[in-house]
Design an enzyme around this catalytic site. Structure first.
Site, PDB file in Angstrom:
ATOM      1  N   ARG A  51       0.614  -1.211   0.207  1.00 22.53           N
ATOM      2  CA  ARG A  51      -0.094  -0.056   0.008  1.00 22.53           C
ATOM      3  C   ARG A  51       0.973   1.247  -0.043  1.00 22.53           C
ATOM      4  O   ARG A  51       0.305   2.545  -0.414  1.00 22.53           O
ATOM      5  CB  ARG A  51      -0.763  -0.115   1.168  1.00 22.53           C
ATOM      6  CG  ARG A  51      -2.182  -0.636   1.025  1.00 22.53           C
ATOM      7  CD  ARG A  51      -3.157  -0.519   2.192  1.00 22.53           C
ATOM      8  NE  ARG A  51      -2.401  -0.707   3.329  1.00 22.53           N
ATOM      9  CZ  ARG A  51      -3.171  -1.050   4.745  1.00 22.53           C
ATOM     10  NH1 ARG A  51      -4.398  -1.025   4.613  1.00 22.53           N
ATOM     11  NH2 ARG A  51      -2.525  -1.386   5.622  1.00 22.53           N
ATOM     12  N   LYS A 182      13.844 -25.816   7.454  1.00 23.97           N
ATOM     13  CA  LYS A 182      15.244 -25.917   8.092  1.00 23.97           C
ATOM     14  C   LYS A 182      16.083 -26.838   7.548  1.00 23.97           C
ATOM     15  O   LYS A 182      15.534 -28.180   7.474  1.00 23.97           O
ATOM     16  CB  LYS A 182      14.949 -26.025   9.499  1.00 23.97           C
ATOM     17  CG  LYS A 182      14.399 -24.568   9.934  1.00 23.97           C
ATOM     18  CD  LYS A 182      14.371 -24.648  11.540  1.00 23.97           C
ATOM     19  CE  LYS A 182      13.576 -23.290  11.954  1.00 23.97           C
ATOM     20  NZ  LYS A 182      14.412 -22.318  12.006  1.00 23.97           N
ATOM     21  N   GLU A 216      10.952 -20.758  23.187  1.00 21.95           N
ATOM     22  CA  GLU A 216      11.231 -19.374  22.949  1.00 21.95           C
ATOM     23  C   GLU A 216      11.503 -18.264  24.300  1.00 21.95           C
ATOM     24  O   GLU A 216      10.810 -18.478  25.146  1.00 21.95           O
ATOM     25  CB  GLU A 216      10.129 -18.549  22.082  1.00 21.95           C
ATOM     26  CG  GLU A 216       9.767 -19.048  20.882  1.00 21.95           C
ATOM     27  CD  GLU A 216       8.592 -18.535  20.074  1.00 21.95           C
ATOM     28  OE1 GLU A 216       8.892 -18.108  18.952  1.00 21.95           O
ATOM     29  OE2 GLU A 216       7.652 -18.464  20.630  1.00 21.95           O
ATOM     30  N   ASP A 235      -0.814 -20.846  17.276  1.00 19.63           N
ATOM     31  CA  ASP A 235       0.094 -20.304  16.675  1.00 19.63           C
ATOM     32  C   ASP A 235       1.525 -21.191  16.292  1.00 19.63           C
ATOM     33  O   ASP A 235       2.176 -20.834  15.459  1.00 19.63           O
ATOM     34  CB  ASP A 235       0.610 -19.131  17.513  1.00 19.63           C
ATOM     35  CG  ASP A 235       1.543 -18.249  16.992  1.00 19.63           C
ATOM     36  OD1 ASP A 235       1.453 -17.760  15.622  1.00 19.63           O
ATOM     37  OD2 ASP A 235       2.688 -17.960  17.170  1.00 19.63           O
ATOM     38  N   HIS A 240       3.508 -25.825  13.106  1.00 17.87           N
ATOM     39  CA  HIS A 240       5.000 -26.125  13.373  1.00 17.87           C
ATOM     40  C   HIS A 240       5.123 -27.491  14.046  1.00 17.87           C
ATOM     41  O   HIS A 240       5.874 -28.469  13.649  1.00 17.87           O
ATOM     42  CB  HIS A 240       6.044 -25.058  14.077  1.00 17.87           C
ATOM     43  CG  HIS A 240       5.696 -23.755  13.301  1.00 17.87           C
ATOM     44  ND1 HIS A 240       5.793 -23.752  12.125  1.00 17.87           N
ATOM     45  CD2 HIS A 240       5.491 -22.593  13.974  1.00 17.87           C
ATOM     46  CE1 HIS A 240       5.685 -22.259  11.846  1.00 17.87           C
ATOM     47  NE2 HIS A 240       5.708 -21.695  13.022  1.00 17.87           N
TER      48      HIS A 240
END
Ligand code: NAD
Length: 484
Positions: A51, A182, A216, A235, A240
């Site tokens: 945009r 990965k 994390e 999430d 994953h």
């Protein structure tokens, strides 16, 4: 060892959301590295579309800055930036309107691979697909790349698949999960199916359990608004962790080909038992000292969204019946680590009389940091004084094993983008896989909602809630340590 770079055919790549965070941090620096590696033919074009009111030069300046900031650029590579920028252009486009689309279509080169990377929020995927079609860009050689989140639940994922299917064939849709790009994840397949050593042991008879951890240290960052509606289950686990579980548990595909691999992954998801609520622990990080709590971070004082999940999962098939898979992921934990650990059973009998010092063999596959694999084996402690046993790792850290060429190992995004250009879908999720994963996770989330489940608090910088430790402890097992 010399890395082999196979150039691709010239292509046009459009990055919708080309000024966004993902494009700047991952996609553009990744493309630059592939360019430096000699993989990108001169005629290739990369067009940012977003945009922002900027022109080609304004965008090139932004790309230059992104490469410098996030590209890990060497002095030698720095000299190639201008050359790379010569391939870059920009078109101001409104995904939901008509502005900019004709100009974008005019930039397309006839009869070559066109990849359209949807690096925008999922609410725009449908509008983009529709316009690519109506402005004549959805040629037979067109491919679209869609980012996570792919849906919010089974219903929305189905709707999204149906919308994309109106304009593109499944063979043109690349649902990206960067974990699959990965190096170690692909190596997992090489280790399993390229050696005879492991596969005979890769079953319930020899494997005690498997642990998959994605820990994390970061919190929700600037994504609080999105994350609070999602949580760790949607999430991280649905995509994953499920993908990693599939690769660990799947049967050998007949060939390393997209549908052969994805058929086997799908069978794993379909073999998953519904999860007993007693076998799941949800957590939410709590303030410690100056470190704010999750609720402060997302500015929702009563949020019951989980920033941590630990669970025991069963794959009910002939190979895995009786071997639990423990999955764990969370934010603001004591260390950053992604690891799959295959914990083998103890030797059936100790000829040494004592068990002291005897350990189970563990094959651990590290995705980060220090991608590599380690096999823990029991040996005799050196020196006189009888037969004392000690556990030592056979270590294969790729950076060590591959020497200076390890730097040439592409990161997940750059590898996956090149796979898109080559038309190789092996490391991308198929629509039915994504739907099956949601079909399995939805009842878990619905169960939490109907019971009014409140996550257990855990301290920032810890290994997660106490109950997660107990989940393992009750089974006479323990989590592998998350190192700070
Ligand atoms: P962002 O908000 O930083 O960027 C969004 C981009 O979309 C901008 O370039 C903006 O100009 C463009 N855009 C927004 N509305 C538009 C419209 N109507 N028409 C045309 N362009 C429009 O977002 P991001 O962090 O780059 O994430 C992009 C997508 O990738 C999201 O779906 C996100 O969930 C996913 N994703 C991001 C990351 C990450 O690390 N940032 C990781 C995984 C997945």
């Amino acid at each position: 060892m010399v890395s082999r770079v196979i150039p691709v055919d010239p292509f046009d790549l459009v990055i919708f959301g080309g000024t966004g965070d993902l494009a700047r941090r991952k996609i553009l620096p990744g493309l630059f590295r592939r360019f430096c590696a000699g993989q990108m033919p001169d005629e290739s074009r990369i067009i940012g579309a977003a945009r922002s009111e900027i022109d080609d030069d304004g965008y090139r300046a932004m790309v230059r800055e992104s490469i410098r900031e996030f590209g890990g650029v060497s002095e030698e590579q720095e000299a190639s930036i201008d050359d790379f920028l010569g391939r870059i252009g920009y078109e101001q486009v409104d995904a939901t309107g008509e502005a900019g689309w004709e100009a974008l279509a005019a930039r397309m080169t006839e009869d070559r691979v066109r990849a359209f990377y949807f690096s925008v929020g999922p609410s725009l995927f449908g509008a983009l697909a529709e316009r690519l079609h109506s402005y004549g860009m959805a040629s037979a050689k067109a491919r679209i790349v869609v980012e996570k989140p792919f849906g919010h639940d089974l219903g929305s994922a189905r709707a999204l698949n149906a919308t994309l299917a109106q304009h593109f064939d499944e063979e043109q849709i690349y649902r990206i999960d960067h974990y699959l790009g990965k190096e170690t994840v692909q190596n997992l397949m090489a280790v399993r199916f390229g050696n005879t050593l492991f596969e005979p042991l890769w079953n319930a008879q020899y494997v005690d359990h498997i642990q998959i951890t994605v820990a994390e240290t970061v919190g929700v960052g600037g994504r609080g608004g999105y994350y609070d509606k999602s949580g760790a289950m949607r999430d991280m686990v649905q995509n994953h962790l499920m993908q990693l579980l599939c690769l660990i548990a799947m049967e050998p595909p007949a060939r390393f080909e997209p549908n052969a691999v994805r058929d086997e992954k799908l069978k794993v998801i379909r073999a998953l038992d519904p999860v007993d609520p007693h076998h799941i622990v949800r957590g939410q990080y709590d303030a410690v000292g100056s470190e704010p709590s999750y609720r402060t971070d997302v500015e929702a004082p009563r949020s019951t969204t989980e920033s941590f999940v630990a669970m025991r999962v069963h794959v009910s098939n002939w190979r895995w019946a009786g071997t639990p898979f423990y999955l764990r992921t969370g934010k603001k934990l004591r260390g950053r680590a992604s690891e799959i650990a295959v914990v083998f059973k103890d030797a059936p009998h100790s000829i040494f009389g004592v068990d002291k010092g005897r350990h189970a063999n563990v094959l651990s596959i590290r995705l980060q940091p220090n991608e590599g694999m380690t096999l823990d084996v029991t040996i005799k402690e050196p020196g006189p004084g009888g037969m004392r046993l000690v556990e030592v790792p056979l270590d294969m850290t790729f950076a060590d094993a591959l020497g200076p060429d390890a730097e040439a190992v592409p990161d997940a995004y750059e590898r996956l983008i090149m796979d898109v250009i080559r038309g190789n879908q092996t490391l991308f999720m198929r629509g039915d896989e994504v739907e099956a994963a949601w079909a399995w996770t939805d009842p878990i989330i619905e169960g939490w909602q109907s019971r009014g489940d409140v996550p257990k608090l855990y301290d920032v910088g810890s290994s997660g809630p106490e109950d997660a430790l107990m989940l393992m402890h009750r089974d006479g097992r323990k989590w592998r340590e998350i190192r700070a």
